[in-house]
Design an enzyme around this catalytic site. Structure first.
Site, PDB file in Angstrom:
ATOM      1  CB  SER A 151       2.938   1.601   6.332  1.00 49.30           C
ATOM      2  OG  SER A 151       1.709   1.773   6.962  1.00 49.30           O
ATOM      3  CG  ASP A 197       0.025  -4.019   2.743  1.00 50.08           C
ATOM      4  OD1 ASP A 197       0.204  -3.441   1.644  1.00 50.08           O
ATOM      5  OD2 ASP A 197      -0.017  -3.408   3.829  1.00 50.08           O
ATOM      6  CG  HIS A 221      -0.453   0.264   2.512  1.00 52.47           C
ATOM      7  ND1 HIS A 221      -0.136  -0.747   3.397  1.00 52.47           N
ATOM      8  CD2 HIS A 221      -0.165   1.426   3.143  1.00 52.47           C
ATOM      9  CE1 HIS A 221       0.318  -0.218   4.513  1.00 52.47           C
ATOM     10  NE2 HIS A 221       0.310   1.100   4.393  1.00 52.47           N
TER      11      HIS A 221
END
Length: 171
Positions: free
Chosen positions: A136, A61, A30
């Site tokens: 992230s 992911d 992402h």
């Protein structure tokens, strides 16, 4: 560990990643999807303006950038799904970053539990080490400085995050 944690910069946002063997940077899908190249910066100021996005796994992911050329020491992803609940961990990444050449930050927490997600065949560490926007793709590190996971999901209303296990990322 921190010198190998990368700042990832895309046209739509920023995040974190980690340099591993072969000149590859592991991060979250992402963070880099749908881009073909991204900007990668390391704490020593090393900058790669158009690092190629090699591959991504939308379900898990996880994405791989590279290969890139760097004198920075790569880190090993260590499978430690045997860590017990309550083990102290540290999350290193670049949350809420606005600088062009930032330094990573670190938060501390514990492993609250592990979770299995069968559709992606992934194990996640649940931790209270804060995962904020931009973190992230950061690394979860054990007390022994082993990279045991890559951060990804944050549940702010419950104050915990889910970090993909390094053991599963390597597959």
């Amino acid at each position: 560990v921190a010198p190998s944690v990368a700042f990832i910069d895309t046209p739509t946002g920023t995040g974190s990643g980690v340099l591993i063997e072969g000149g590859y940077v592991v991060t979250n899908t992402h963070m880099v999807w749908p881009f073909e190249t991204v900007r990668v910066v390391f704490p020593d100021g090393t900058e790669i303006l158009q690092a190629p996005v090699l591959n991504w796994d939308l379900m898990g992911d996880v994405a791989v950038i590279g290969p890139i050329s760097s004198s920075i020491e790569p880190l090993e992803l260590v499978g430690r799904e045997d860590l017990v609940t309550g083990s102290e961990v540290f999350l290193i990444g670049y949350p809420g970053e606005t600088e062009q050449f930032p330094q990573p930050s670190i938060t501390r927490g514990i492993i609250s539990r592990t979770r299995e997600w069968q559709p992606a065949q992934m194990t996640y560490f649940q931790t209270d080490a804060l995962i904020a926007g931009g973190q992230s793709g950061g690394v979860l590190v054990s007390e022994d400085a082993e990279v045991i996971g890559i951060s990804g999901f944050s549940f702010t209303e419950a104050d915990f995050g889910l970090v993909a296990s390094s053991a599963d990322i390597q597959h």
